[in-house]
Design a protein around this motif. Structure first.
Motif: not given
Lengths: 350, 541
Positions: A161-186
């Motif tokens: 349970l720990i392993r899977n949730t940890m991988f999930g969390a680590l895999a998801l958080f970079p999405l914030s970085g990707v989302v932040l790039l959205r306003d680079l341009g229209p």
């Protein structure tokens, strides 16, 4: 210098003799071992060594002088003075003086150091052992055991349970970085499909900034135009001119091979996009006799008497034509925007 | 005096500083391993040094330039000291580049050193990689360092390109426009990447500032890390050496870091810097004032990229303009295929060490270098690659070839379209044959000695040339290389009668291995018996 001048006691006794420790074997190709050291003149003649020392010192002094020259040039030479230097031509005196003094100052330090190393430092070659990069089996066994121990203590394999949730969390958080790039341009939308041209806009000569009349354009001349109402001071001028730039030539109507081109012309005057359909360079070379235009970047060649067709080069489709007419005041004006996107092709172009 | 309990002489100041540092950093242990580290000597080993030093020069001059350059596309009207441009509208980036060139004393010099050093950097990396490739220095354990070097080449190219775009002059803007056109050709996402990169439509008002942070921070930061890693690995692996008497896979023969290489390598930094400074003094590069500010509807003829993008430029010029329209979408093959080819040509470089080790089945450490002739297949691959690169580079200036040699630009392009594919094949075959020829010559030299140039007349009137036997040093050097055998497929039926089919990849591997090492890929080395038979003297010459 001849060898007679070298004091006898300095002459090496071993020079040129057989390898130390060489083993005589039947194999003519066996490794004879490191060759004996060959003495340099500086090793055996102190006067030669002194000469080398003086050369090195002279180079270092030269470097100091060049640095003084650099500072002097910086202080004394005016920044806008040009001089004639054969065979380069007219160049900035300051740039020339600073560059050469800096070059000499640096080069002499380097030359001095290298000469010092080559003539005065020991040139005896020595051998060092290499060790295999790979660890010995014992080291590897120890590491593997440690790793297993650590892994067991973390209980990562057991507590899924720990392993899977940890991988999930680590895999998801970079999405914030990707989302932040959205306003680079229209989003692209239809921006690449539209230009500043529209129905009724007059063709303005790029050089005179005056509306063009048909009689301004002679057979064999190439004229550049932009839409009425566009000003260099406009905030979006660069973006708009990147799409709206137009080239205008006059052809004899009987020379126009393409029916639609003839329909879209006015008095034999045809207007084509100036932006190359390959990767977007402005086309600027016009052959008066053949009515070919050539893009100077990648040599795509278009036939302006045949619908802007590509006749050579890497461009993939014809130059878009702008439909024009002569309005009732006698000026050339557009009858709408380009019928297709101008410039390079792209996925959504269709 | 009575209080002095320690009669020992106080250590010199330098030693005390070193003691202080050692207590905190452990520098003595580091120095023990490295201060007298042995480096082998060969002129070709200095190519890597040129890379390192030009990189340092670029950083030094680049930091200076950032003090004066304004990475902004705000439009201003020029009122500076360069008269022909007065009153012109331009971006602040272009204006500050003009100011660096005309108003700041030494600014032009540092700009030119920066640009020249960049050209030298990329050229030195190519030459350095050629040295490493042709001598087989990329083999285990150095494959990762080859990849680091490869990444440095790729990142160096991108850093060069983003720097080329910063002054926002007509030439650099045209280069950026071309790059934008290439990006647009990428299926599905091209327009999105372009909009996101440029903050909207081209040119927009963002790209100079964005390229600036990529050019001065992001890419050089990664490169600096890679350079450090590259050097650490060089030290850790110890340098390769050419074969010769006393040199083995187990040792490294040369001179110590301190003092010889400190002086030689340290001095060489100054030599490289000095030469580049002198070049910058006498050879103008990128005279941005001659181009004028960027306007997307204007262009100068003879637009050329810096040399390291000449090959990609060439294949973009050579490609026929294929476009496929399906279901409302356009596949811009005429632009996208060259983009892929460029990527493939580079990738071929990156994967070669792994490919060769797989094909040849060689998993041993190698510290002795190959002479290129003794690895004919590898050498032939390398030359074929270079020829392909060179043909692309030629077409990068097809207009210049046409105007300078009075050729038709169309013929030049067609010539390149054909030779881009055929010339590498020819080069491969020719190179392999040349290598075999050189091997044959080595064999002759070993068996019959060196041609001395002395003509001897024999008693019966015959003239012969005296051949001088080689020393054992030379004999060893010429015969110490390996001549590997190709991999054999294991028999389909093993000794127990169990049938075992080799997989497709195994069969491919055996075939490639035969191509590498099989028949006709080497001239057998002379054996001791042959040597003795010939040299035992039967009136031969």
């Amino acid at each position: 210098m001849s060898s007679q001048e070298i004091p006898e006691e300095n002459l090496p006794s071993t020079q040129g003799e057989a390898h130390a420790g060489a083993v005589a074997t039947a194999d003519p190709f066996a490794d004879p071992g490191l060759p004996p050291h060959e003495h340099r003149i500086q090793d055996i003649d102190e006067r030669a060594a002194k000469r080398s020392e003086r050369v090195v010192a002279m180079l270092f002094v030269l470097s100091m002088l060049a640095t003084v020259g650099f500072i002097a040039s910086y202080v004394t030479l005016p920044v806008d003075k040009n001089i004639y230097v054969f065979p380069i031509g007219h160049i900035s005196a300051l740039n020339f003086a600073l560059g050469l003094t800096l070059g000499v100052a640096l080069f002499c330090i380097g030359a001095g150091a290298v000469h010092w190393a080559r003539t005065l430092m020991s040139d005896v070659e020595v051998a060092d052992d290499r060790h295999p990069i790979e660890a010995s089996p014992e080291v590897k066994a120890k590491v593997m055991a440690d790793f297993r121990e650590g892994a067991k203590e973390s209980a990562l394999g057991r507590r899924k349970l720990i392993r899977n949730t940890m991988f999930g969390a680590l895999a998801l958080f970079p999405l914030s970085g990707v989302v932040l790039l959205r306003d680079l341009g229209p989003l692209p939308g239809t921006k690449l499909r539209k230009t500043a041209w529209s129905q009724g806009k007059m063709l303005i000569n790029q050089n005179t900034l005056q509306p063009l009349r048909p009689e301004d354009i002679q057979v064999g001349s190439l004229t550049f135009a932009m839409p009425e109402g566009m000003k260099e001071e406009d905030e979006d001028f660069q973006n708009e001119i990147a799409k709206a730039a137009l080239m205008i030539v006059r052809l004899r109507p009987e020379n126009i091979k393409d029916k639609r081109e003839l329909d879209w012309s006015a008095d034999g005057i045809v207007a084509f996009s100036k932006i190359c359909t390959h990767v977007g360079c402005p086309i600027s070379l016009y052959e008066q006799q053949t009515h070919h235009v050539l893009c100077p970047c990648h040599q795509s060649t278009f036939d302006l008497s045949d619908g802007g067709r590509v006749i050579f080069g890497p461009a993939g489709h014809a130059l878009p034509q702008l439909r024009i007419k002569v309005n009732d005041k006698g000026f050339l004006e557009a009858m709408g925007d380009f019928a297709e996107p101008v410039g390079p092709a792209y996925w959504e172009r269709g | 005096m009575s209080t002095a309990t320690d009669n020992r002489r106080k250590a010199p100041a330098g030693e005390r500083v070193a003691d202080w540092a050692d207590g905190r950093l452990g520098i003595y242990s580091l120095a023990k391993a490295n201060m007298r580290k042995i480096f082998p000597d060969h002129w070709s080993f200095m190519l890597g040094e040129v890379c390192l030093y030009s990189f340092l020069i670029i950083i030094l001059t680049g930091v200076y330039l950032t003090l004066f350059f304004h990475p902004s596309m705000n439009e201003v009207v020029y009122h500076g000291s360069y008269v022909p441009m007065q009153g012109m509208r331009m971006s602040e980036a272009y204006k500050s580049t003009l100011d660096i060139s005309f108003d700041i004393r030494g600014g032009l010099l540092l700009r030119q050193i920066h640009h020249w050093a960049a050209l030298v950097f990329l050229a030195a990396m190519m030459l350095h990689m050629m040295r490493v490739f042709f001598t087989g220095a990329f083999r285990k354990p150095r494959e990762i360092n080859w990849l680091f070097g490869f990444l440095l080449l790729v990142l160096g190219t991108f850093t060069g390109f983003t720097g080329y775009g910063l002054p926002d002059d007509l030439l650099s803007g045209t280069g950026i426009r071309i790059a934008q056109g290439l990006i647009l050709s990428i299926p599905l996402v091209g327009t999105y990447i372009s909009m996101f990169l440029f903050g909207g439509e081209f040119p927009g008002t963002d790209f100079v500032a964005r390229f600036y942070s990529i050019h001065i921070l992001l890419l050089p930061g990664i490169m600096l890390g890679l350079v450090v890693a590259h050097l650490i690995l060089v030290v850790y692996h110890k340098h390769t050496q050419f074969p010769g008497p006393g040199r083995t896979e187990k040792n490294v023969v040369g001179m110590p870091l301190m003092p010889v290489y400190m002086a030689k390598a340290g001095g060489f930094f100054f030599l490289v810097f000095g030469v580049i400074a002198a070049i910058a003094a006498i050879a103008t590069i990128n005279p941005v004032w001659a181009m004028g500010p960027y306007r997307p509807d204007q262009v100068s003829t003879n637009a050329q990229p810096d040399w390291y993008l000449g090959m990609s430029e060439g294949i973009f010029r050579a490609m026929p303009g294929w476009e496929i329209n399906i279901a409302g979408h356009t596949l811009v093959l005429g632009v996208f295929i060259p983009l892929l080819i460029f990527g493939l040509v580079l990738t071929a470089m990156a994967v070669y060490p792994f490919l060769e080790s797989w094909v040849t089945g060689d998993k041993r450490e190698h510290h002795l270098l190959d002479r290129p002739r003794n690895a004919p297949t590898r050498t032939a691959f390398g030359v074929a690659w270079l020829v392909m690169y060179g043909v692309g580079l030629v077409n990068g200036g097809n207009d210049l070839w046409a105007t300078h040699f009075h050729l038709s630009v169309n013929s030049v392009t067609w010539f390149v379209r054909i030779t881009f594919f055929t010339a590498p094949i020819v080069a491969f075959i020719v190179t392999r044959r040349i290598c075999l020829g050189l091997q044959r010559r080595d064999r002759d030299k070993v068996l019959h000695g060196r041609e001395s140039g002395i003509i001897k007349r024999l008693p019966h009137g015959e003239f012969v040339e005296v051949h001088e036997p080689l020393s054992q040093d030379q004999l060893f050097t010429l015969t110490s290389h390996e001549q590997p055998k190709p991999l054999e497929l294991e028999p389909e039926v093993d000794e127990n009668g169990v049938t075992r089919k080799a997989g497709a990849s195994q069969r491919l591997r055996a075939k490639l291995s035969k191509g590498f090492y099989g028949e006709g890929t080497h001239i057998p080395k002379p054996t001791a018996e042959e040597y003795h038979e010939i040299t035992s003297g039967h009136g031969h010459h």
